[in-house]
Write a protein that holds these residues in place. Structure first.
Motif, PDB file in Angstrom:
ATOM      1  N   ARG A   1      -8.746  24.117  -9.332  1.00 10.37           N
ATOM      2  CA  ARG A   1      -9.321  22.827  -8.946  1.00 10.37           C
ATOM      3  C   ARG A   1      -8.273  21.719  -8.997  1.00 10.37           C
ATOM      4  N   THR A   2      -7.456  21.722 -10.031  1.00 11.84           N
ATOM      5  CA  THR A   2      -6.413  20.695 -10.149  1.00 11.84           C
ATOM      6  C   THR A   2      -5.348  20.872  -9.082  1.00 11.84           C
ATOM      7  N   GLY A   3      -4.989  22.115  -8.798  1.00  9.49           N
ATOM      8  CA  GLY A   3      -4.044  22.355  -7.708  1.00  9.49           C
ATOM      9  C   GLY A   3      -4.573  21.854  -6.382  1.00  9.49           C
ATOM     10  N   SER A   4      -5.895  21.950  -6.191  1.00 12.09           N
ATOM     11  CA  SER A   4      -6.513  21.475  -4.952  1.00 12.09           C
ATOM     12  C   SER A   4      -6.371  19.962  -4.803  1.00 12.09           C
ATOM     13  N   VAL A   5      -6.710  19.196  -5.839  1.00 10.11           N
ATOM     14  CA  VAL A   5      -6.623  17.738  -5.711  1.00 10.11           C
ATOM     15  C   VAL A   5      -5.166  17.289  -5.569  1.00 10.11           C
ATOM     16  N   MET A   6      -4.233  18.006  -6.187  1.00  6.83           N
ATOM     17  CA  MET A   6      -2.815  17.681  -6.022  1.00  6.83           C
ATOM     18  C   MET A   6      -2.386  17.910  -4.573  1.00  6.83           C
ATOM     19  N   PHE A   7      -2.850  19.010  -3.994  1.00  5.75           N
ATOM     20  CA  PHE A   7      -2.501  19.325  -2.608  1.00  5.75           C
ATOM     21  C   PHE A   7      -3.076  18.302  -1.638  1.00  5.75           C
ATOM     22  N   PHE A   8      -4.370  17.999  -1.759  1.00  3.55           N
ATOM     23  CA  PHE A   8      -5.011  17.090  -0.811  1.00  3.55           C
ATOM     24  C   PHE A   8      -4.454  15.673  -0.927  1.00  3.55           C
ATOM     25  N   GLN A   9      -4.138  15.232  -2.136  1.00  6.52           N
ATOM     26  CA  GLN A   9      -3.563  13.900  -2.274  1.00  6.52           C
ATOM     27  C   GLN A   9      -2.171  13.832  -1.650  1.00  6.52           C
ATOM     28  N   THR A  10      -1.354  14.837  -1.906  1.00  2.00           N
ATOM     29  CA  THR A  10       0.032  14.812  -1.423  1.00  2.00           C
ATOM     30  C   THR A  10       0.115  14.943   0.091  1.00  2.00           C
ATOM     31  N   THR A  11      -0.675  15.852   0.662  1.00  2.00           N
ATOM     32  CA  THR A  11      -0.564  16.125   2.094  1.00  2.00           C
ATOM     33  C   THR A  11      -1.502  15.247   2.926  1.00  2.00           C
ATOM     34  N   PHE A  12      -2.810  15.328   2.667  1.00  2.00           N
ATOM     35  CA  PHE A  12      -3.793  14.663   3.516  1.00  2.00           C
ATOM     36  C   PHE A  12      -3.854  13.151   3.298  1.00  2.00           C
ATOM     37  N   ALA A  13      -3.578  12.695   2.084  1.00  2.00           N
ATOM     38  CA  ALA A  13      -3.698  11.264   1.802  1.00  2.00           C
ATOM     39  C   ALA A  13      -2.371  10.526   1.859  1.00  2.00           C
ATOM     40  N   PHE A  14      -1.260  11.239   1.705  1.00  2.00           N
ATOM     41  CA  PHE A  14       0.030  10.542   1.648  1.00  2.00           C
ATOM     42  C   PHE A  14       0.976  10.965   2.763  1.00  2.00           C
ATOM     43  N   LEU A  15       1.435  12.195   2.777  1.00  2.00           N
ATOM     44  CA  LEU A  15       2.489  12.590   3.713  1.00  2.00           C
ATOM     45  C   LEU A  15       2.029  12.549   5.168  1.00  2.00           C
ATOM     46  N   ILE A  16       0.911  13.206   5.483  1.00  2.00           N
ATOM     47  CA  ILE A  16       0.465  13.276   6.883  1.00  2.00           C
ATOM     48  C   ILE A  16       0.175  11.891   7.456  1.00  2.00           C
ATOM     49  N   PRO A  17      -0.601  11.030   6.791  1.00  2.71           N
ATOM     50  CA  PRO A  17      -0.842   9.692   7.360  1.00  2.71           C
ATOM     51  C   PRO A  17       0.429   8.867   7.534  1.00  2.71           C
ATOM     52  N   GLU A  18       1.341   8.945   6.563  1.00  2.00           N
ATOM     53  CA  GLU A  18       2.567   8.155   6.674  1.00  2.00           C
ATOM     54  C   GLU A  18       3.454   8.665   7.798  1.00  2.00           C
ATOM     55  N   ILE A  19       3.595   9.973   7.931  1.00  2.03           N
ATOM     56  CA  ILE A  19       4.419  10.543   9.004  1.00  2.03           C
ATOM     57  C   ILE A  19       3.790  10.258  10.366  1.00  2.03           C
TER      58      ILE A  19
ATOM     59  N   ALA B   1       1.518   9.993  -9.852  1.00  2.49           N
ATOM     60  CA  ALA B   1       0.653  10.090 -11.036  1.00  2.49           C
ATOM     61  C   ALA B   1      -0.200  11.348 -10.996  1.00  2.49           C
ATOM     62  N   ILE B   2      -0.814  11.639  -9.836  1.00  4.51           N
ATOM     63  CA  ILE B   2      -1.667  12.828  -9.735  1.00  4.51           C
ATOM     64  C   ILE B   2      -0.840  14.104  -9.897  1.00  4.51           C
ATOM     65  N   LEU B   3       0.355  14.144  -9.321  1.00  9.22           N
ATOM     66  CA  LEU B   3       1.196  15.333  -9.442  1.00  9.22           C
ATOM     67  C   LEU B   3       1.672  15.531 -10.881  1.00  9.22           C
ATOM     68  N   SER B   4       2.143  14.464 -11.520  1.00  9.89           N
ATOM     69  CA  SER B   4       2.696  14.581 -12.867  1.00  9.89           C
ATOM     70  C   SER B   4       1.605  14.895 -13.886  1.00  9.89           C
TER      71      SER B   4
ATOM     72  N   TRP C   1       0.816  -1.203   0.000  1.00  4.59           N
ATOM     73  CA  TRP C   1       0.000   0.000   0.000  1.00  4.59           C
ATOM     74  C   TRP C   1       0.851   1.254   0.000  1.00  4.59           C
ATOM     75  N   PHE C   2       2.046   1.173   0.563  1.00  4.80           N
ATOM     76  CA  PHE C   2       2.950   2.319   0.477  1.00  4.80           C
ATOM     77  C   PHE C   2       3.401   2.523  -0.963  1.00  4.80           C
ATOM     78  N   VAL C   3       3.729   1.430  -1.648  1.00  2.00           N
ATOM     79  CA  VAL C   3       4.105   1.518  -3.065  1.00  2.00           C
ATOM     80  C   VAL C   3       2.954   2.118  -3.864  1.00  2.00           C
ATOM     81  N   TYR C   4       1.759   1.620  -3.603  1.00  2.00           N
ATOM     82  CA  TYR C   4       0.590   2.110  -4.315  1.00  2.00           C
ATOM     83  C   TYR C   4       0.368   3.593  -4.048  1.00  2.00           C
ATOM     84  N   GLY C   5       0.435   4.002  -2.774  1.00  5.51           N
ATOM     85  CA  GLY C   5       0.238   5.404  -2.426  1.00  5.51           C
ATOM     86  C   GLY C   5       1.265   6.317  -3.063  1.00  5.51           C
ATOM     87  N   THR C   6       2.519   5.861  -3.122  1.00  6.46           N
ATOM     88  CA  THR C   6       3.572   6.671  -3.734  1.00  6.46           C
ATOM     89  C   THR C   6       3.323   6.847  -5.225  1.00  6.46           C
TER      90      THR C   6
END
Length: 555
Positions: free
Chosen positions: A188-206, A167-170, A157-162
């Protein structure tokens, strides 16, 4: 003064094509070929790891792979869109093999589907270590990044999340380059990039790394039940409660998201606030899946299947969740948390099995009654009958449970129901089919036909949201761009031709229909509820009394 033949030919060569349909597909230019090669090199590194090729300095190889893949995507997008005129064109999507269900479209679909099947059901194939063994292969390649973020070895799941985040950022940058002349799409696109990177990936993993000793569960802060279908499962509730005030806060935030935050935001902005601005599934669909949005089925039969299927999934989610919660609630008012056969904590609670079922029954009845009294006319006839059927089915099961005194609510083994829901909906539908079939079914197949969160937000949007898409029928030229690009399968043109407001439960408010309209016919608005659905449509060729319309709008 007349132009010479040479000057006329020179001007014709450099004149830009102003056609609404864009230019026919061309062969890749040198820059695009180089960008494709760069991306393929990065993908090749991941393939080497998949086949268990021993790569020393895994951190360096992983960094190189992700940078090359992202750089290739961005460079390719820049070569395609950076020098184009303002406005969005069809760009020959139905003539390109990849985006018109051609050979390469099927190849990509098979590749993505295969990857999801291996990821979900055969993680050992990717190198997932078992029984304390070290990771190898593709998952082992991601170990350095996992240790950096949370001090633990990587998982499937870490591989998948990364990869999901990359993919969303690129592709998000690609999307911004393509729609850079439309501020709504860029933000709108900047918003989904932000929420995926911070709320769905970095914050939960940290957070998982900081709280590893207390076993705080992984928590995607932007996922709301029922999309987050494990929120109320016993292991998750116990893990949150054991972690004291932090865990309790996260649990209460999850409940508040369902009962308070979601209804308020949907009332003000429609379901777009979540489906197009926050949701990770929607974020991937809008960015990586943008090239396939025109493949959504616009037929009436697809619309009927969508309405019944997505709401059936919602009922499935409700039954599964109610059954799971009922199975671990106490019969008296003492809730105990067990660990290794001993009670580690206990709470005095109002939520006994009986009280919980009474609350569910009363809550569903009140919601249905309010809709039936105040919004019945805004539901189609089959939707009314379906709502009645679903409600009485659930209430009948609850009543039979009380009268019969059975242990299993709804006569099912709750663990089996949960497993079936997780397998069929959480894995097969949302992952394997929902994402793997982008090149075949379009980029929002999961959102249209399977997402229970979209079903809830869609009901709220249809019944009491201020959001609508207004149309100016007198300006519509019936080019069909809006319907072609609607990823949710809505025949937008039919509304625009009549000058009728578009208020559909399935609409995610992505705004592409408005962006591709050459005449400015469509506009995303938040307004009063009066006349939102049953407005007077202005048909083409009519001559309405404009002063009367203006005076009515002022009332």
């Amino acid at each position: 003064m007349f132009l010479s033949i040479e000057n006329y030919i020179t001007m014709s060569v450099y004149q830009r094509n102003m056609s609404l349909t864009g230019e026919p597909p061309k062969a890749l230019n040198t820059t695009e070929k180089i960008a494709s090669a760069i991306g393929m090199v990065g993908l090749f590194i991941l393939i080497l790891a998949f086949f268990n090729v021993n790569l020393p300095w895994k951190g360096a190889w992983l960094t190189a792979a992700l940078v090359l893949i992202s750089g290739g995507i961005i460079a390719f997008a820049r070569a395609q869109y950076a020098h184009k005129q303002a406005g969005i064109k069809n760009d020959g999507v139905w003539f390109k093999d990849l985006s018109s269900r051609g050979f390469w479209g099927w190849v990509l679909a098979i590749f993505l589907t295969s990857f999801y099947i291996v990821l979900y059901f055969f993680p050992a194939t990717l190198g997932q270590g078992t029984d304390g063994a070290a990771n190898t292969g593709l998952i082992g390649l991601f170990d350095p990044l996992s240790y950096l973020l949370k001090g633990q070895a990587a998982s499937q799941w870490f591989v998948y999340g990364t990869l999901y985040t990359v993919a969303i950022l690129s592709f998000g940058i690609k999307f911004i380059l393509k729609y850079r002349h439309n501020s709504y799409e860029v933000i709108r696109t900047g918003s989904v990039m932000f929420f995926q990177t911070t709320f769905a990936f970095l914050i939960p993993e940290i957070m998982a790394g900081l709280n590893s000793t207390k076993d705080l569960p992984y928590y995607d802060l932007k996922n709301v039940w029922p999309l987050n279908y494990y929120l109320f499962e016993q292991w998750n509730v116990n893990a949150l409660l054991v972690n004291g005030s932090l865990g309790m806060t996260m649990l209460l935030f999850g409940v508040a998201s369902i009962l308070v935050i979601t209804p308020i935001l949907t009332y003000k902005f429609g379901k777009r606030w979540y489906c197009s601005w926050v949701c990770g599934c929607g974020g991937l669909a809008e960015t990586a899946g943008d090239s396939f949005r025109q493949l959504s089925d616009k037929s009436t039969s697809a619309w009927k299947i969508e309405r019944w299927l997505v709401h059936s999934v919602l009922v499935f989610a409700v039954i599964s969740t109610v059954g799971i919660v009922h199975s671990y609630l106490p019969k008296n008012n003492i809730y105990k948390i067990w660990e290794d056969g001993t009670v580690v904590k206990q709470y005095e609670t109002f939520f006994t099995q009986s009280n919980f079922l009474i609350l569910v029954g009363v809550g569903l009845t009140v919601i249905f009654a309010l809709i039936w009294i105040f919004r019945r006319n805004e539901l189609k006839q089959d939707a009314r009958y379906g709502a009645i059927g679903f409600l009485f089915t659930i209430l009948a099961f609850i009543g039979i449970h009380f009268m019969a005194g059975t242990e299993n609510l709804f006569f099912f083994n709750h663990g089996a129901v949960k497993s079936a829901y997780g397998f069929l909906i959480g894995a097969v539908f949302s992952g394997v089919i929902g994402t793997g079939f982008y090149p075949i079914l379009g980029n929002r197949a999961w959102c249209r036909f399977g997402c229970p969160m979209a079903a809830i937000l869609g009901l709220q949007q249809r019944l009491f949201s201020k959001f609508r898409i207004t149309t100016n029928g007198g300006q519509c030229i019936s080019c069909g761009n809006c319907s072609t690009y609607c990823e949710m399968g809505i025949d937008v043109r039919s509304y625009a031709q009549k000058g009728e407001n578009i208020v559909r439960a399935s609409c995610v408010g992505c705004g592409i229909c408005s962006a591709v309209c050459p005449r400015g016919v469509l506009k995303l608005e938040n307004g009063p509820l009066e006349g939102r659905i049953n407005s007077e449509a202005v048909l083409l060729g009519q001559e309405p009394d404009l002063m009367e319309l203006l005076s009515n709008n002022k009332k």
